[in-house]
Design a protein around this motif. Structure first.
Motif, short mmCIF file in Angstrom:
data_model
loop_
_atom_site.label_atom_id
_atom_site.label_comp_id
_atom_site.label_asym_id
_atom_site.label_seq_id
_atom_site.Cartn_x
_atom_site.Cartn_y
_atom_site.Cartn_z
N LEU A 1 0.83 -1.20 0.00
CA LEU A 1 0.00 0.00 0.00
C LEU A 1 0.86 1.25 0.00
CD1 LEU A 1 -2.78 -1.04 2.55
CD2 LEU A 1 -3.10 -0.60 0.11
N LEU A 2 1.90 1.26 0.81
CA LEU A 2 2.78 2.43 0.88
C LEU A 2 3.54 2.61 -0.43
CD1 LEU A 2 4.16 2.11 4.52
CD2 LEU A 2 2.74 3.96 3.61
N ILE A 3 3.82 1.52 -1.12
CA ILE A 3 4.51 1.60 -2.41
C ILE A 3 3.58 2.15 -3.48
CG2 ILE A 3 5.45 0.17 -4.28
CD1 ILE A 3 6.70 -1.60 -2.08
N SER A 4 2.31 1.76 -3.43
CA SER A 4 1.38 2.05 -4.53
C SER A 4 0.45 3.23 -4.30
CB SER A 4 0.52 0.81 -4.80
OG SER A 4 1.30 -0.32 -5.08
N ARG A 5 0.21 3.59 -3.05
CA ARG A 5 -0.81 4.58 -2.76
C ARG A 5 -0.25 5.79 -2.00
NH1 ARG A 5 -2.90 2.27 -6.32
NH2 ARG A 5 -4.78 0.97 -6.24
N ASN A 6 -1.10 6.80 -1.86
CA ASN A 6 -0.72 8.01 -1.13
C ASN A 6 -0.52 7.67 0.35
OD1 ASN A 6 -1.48 10.50 0.57
ND2 ASN A 6 -1.16 11.36 -1.47
N ALA A 7 0.59 8.10 0.90
CA ALA A 7 0.92 7.76 2.28
C ALA A 7 -0.11 8.28 3.27
CB ALA A 7 2.31 8.29 2.64
N ALA A 8 -0.71 9.42 2.98
CA ALA A 8 -1.72 9.99 3.89
C ALA A 8 -2.94 9.08 3.99
CB ALA A 8 -2.12 11.38 3.41
N ASP A 9 -3.34 8.48 2.88
CA ASP A 9 -4.48 7.57 2.90
C ASP A 9 -4.15 6.29 3.67
OD1 ASP A 9 -6.07 9.29 1.40
OD2 ASP A 9 -5.35 8.47 -0.50
N VAL A 10 -2.92 5.81 3.51
CA VAL A 10 -2.50 4.61 4.24
C VAL A 10 -2.47 4.90 5.74
CG1 VAL A 10 -0.69 2.87 4.51
CG2 VAL A 10 -1.16 3.82 2.26
N GLU A 11 -2.01 6.10 6.09
CA GLU A 11 -1.96 6.47 7.51
C GLU A 11 -3.35 6.52 8.13
OE1 GLU A 11 0.16 10.12 7.63
OE2 GLU A 11 2.11 9.21 7.18
N LYS A 12 -4.35 6.91 7.36
CA LYS A 12 -5.72 6.92 7.88
C LYS A 12 -6.16 5.51 8.24
CE LYS A 12 -7.21 10.95 5.18
NZ LYS A 12 -8.08 11.41 4.06
N MET A 13 -5.85 4.55 7.36
CA MET A 13 -6.20 3.16 7.65
C MET A 13 -5.39 2.63 8.81
SD MET A 13 -8.29 0.83 6.85
CE MET A 13 -8.47 -0.88 7.37
N ASP A 14 -4.13 3.02 8.89
CA ASP A 14 -3.28 2.63 10.03
C ASP A 14 -3.91 3.09 11.34
OD1 ASP A 14 -1.52 1.65 8.17
OD2 ASP A 14 -0.02 3.23 8.45
N SER A 15 -4.36 4.34 11.36
CA SER A 15 -4.94 4.89 12.59
C SER A 15 -6.22 4.16 12.97
CB SER A 15 -5.23 6.38 12.39
OG SER A 15 -4.03 7.10 12.15
N LEU A 16 -7.05 3.87 11.98
CA LEU A 16 -8.31 3.17 12.26
C LEU A 16 -8.05 1.75 12.76
CD1 LEU A 16 -10.35 4.40 9.17
CD2 LEU A 16 -10.91 4.87 11.56
N ALA A 17 -7.11 1.06 12.14
CA ALA A 17 -6.80 -0.30 12.57
C ALA A 17 -6.22 -0.31 13.98
CB ALA A 17 -5.81 -0.95 11.59
N THR A 18 -5.37 0.66 14.29
CA THR A 18 -4.80 0.76 15.63
C THR A 18 -5.87 1.09 16.66
OG1 THR A 18 -2.67 1.48 14.73
CG2 THR A 18 -3.08 1.95 17.05
N PHE A 19 -6.76 2.00 16.30
CA PHE A 19 -7.86 2.38 17.19
C PHE A 19 -8.72 1.16 17.53
CE2 PHE A 19 -12.37 3.58 17.55
CZ PHE A 19 -12.33 4.38 18.68
N VAL A 20 -9.08 0.39 16.52
CA VAL A 20 -9.92 -0.79 16.74
C VAL A 20 -9.21 -1.80 17.64
CG1 VAL A 20 -10.87 -2.82 15.57
CG2 VAL A 20 -11.31 -0.55 14.65
#
Length: 288
Positions: A185-204
């Motif tokens: 994901l970090l290779i292919s997509r915008n890092a800011a969008d990946v960080e949003k998913m990171d935050s949500l996964a960590t929150f859960v």
């Protein structure tokens, strides 16, 4: 007097507006100049394609239980990565993610006691990451969209049923599957969008551990998680599936995750066999 003051005020506003427009135009022109995409040269492309083939060779060896062979090829991958310029291929975040994936794999394969499951997952993460570098439009990691959707559905169901044990199990499963594709994901997509998913996964994950009543908070997070996943995967839905983790059958889980990863990666051999650029041909395992 009032008219004079009004004219002075209008003059000031006009001057400020003109100044702002000039500054905006300069910064826009400068920004446009800085954001011109850099195209990789042929030498870069060839090196990345060779890296992808080498990662596939490592993965095939690990699947067959050839740990020493996989370790040797992993060292080749490590050497190749240091000789590749990634400008125009991926972002700084993507480059760092690839380097970290190689580093983590080396830790697993050089550990005093080798863990077969961790070795297989490390090889799979690396294989998906190198494929993401070479196939920007249809990388293999897109096949995990349905898998992660099912994980989020499992979270939602457990939260609605207020079953904390199932909720913890679903959150752990989501973390495992998301971790497999995270470097890609970090290779292919915008890092800011990946960080949003990171935050949500960590929150859960944190909610299932520290909160006695996490159900409402997790239900509130389900919607945003689906939105971010849709954006990251561009709603590319395919047919890859991973089973739920049955804690009572850890061996079956290990075998199942290996089988599905093999299905997700297996068609790489076909794509590589269609190409002949003077690179070493890698024998593929045709078992699905």
């Amino acid at each position: 007097m009032r008219w004079t003051r009004n004219m002075k005020w209008i003059s000031v506003v006009l001057l400020l507006s003109l100044s702002s427009s000039a500054l905006f135009g300069c910064s826009a022109a400068k920004g446009g100049k800085e954001t011109v995409p850099v195209k990789p040269v042929q030498e870069q492309v060839q090196k990345v394609e060779l890296l992808n083939e080498t990662a596939d060779e490592m993965y095939q060896k690990v699947l067959k239980g050839d740990v020493d062979g996989g370790r040797t090829v992993l060292q080749q991958i490590s050497d190749q990565v240091t000789r590749i310029r990634f400008e125009g291929i991926t972002s700084v975040e993507g480059m760092n993610a690839l380097a970290e994936t190689v580093t983590q794999a080396k830790r697993v394969f050089n550990a005093a006691k080798f863990n077969a499951e961790e070795g297989q997952l490390s090889a799979a993460k690396l294989r998906l990451a190198t494929d993401a570098l070479t196939h920007t439009s249809q990388p293999m990691w897109l096949q995990y969209y349905k898998v992660l959707q099912d994980d989020v559905n499992g979270l939602e169901h457990a939260a609605k049923e207020q079953n904390k044990a199932e909720l913890q199990k679903a959150a752990e499963q989501l973390g495992q599957h998301y971790g497999i594709v995270h470097p890609s994901l970090l290779i292919s997509r915008n890092a800011a969008d990946v960080e949003k998913m990171d935050s949500l996964a960590t929150f859960v994950k944190n909610q299932t551990v520290i909160s006695a009543e996490p159900f409402k908070n997790i239900l509130n997070a389900v919607g945003p998680m689906r939105q971010v996943l849709d954006k990251l995967f561009m709603k590319q839905e395919t047919t890859a599936y991973l089973p739920y983790n049955d804690q009572q059958n850890p061996i079956l889980w290990t075998l199942a995750i290996g089988s599905v990863i093999m299905m997700a990666l297996g068609f790489a051999g076909w794509r590589l066999s269609k190409k002949d650029q003077g690179l070493v041909t890698i024998q593929r395992n045709e078992e699905v």
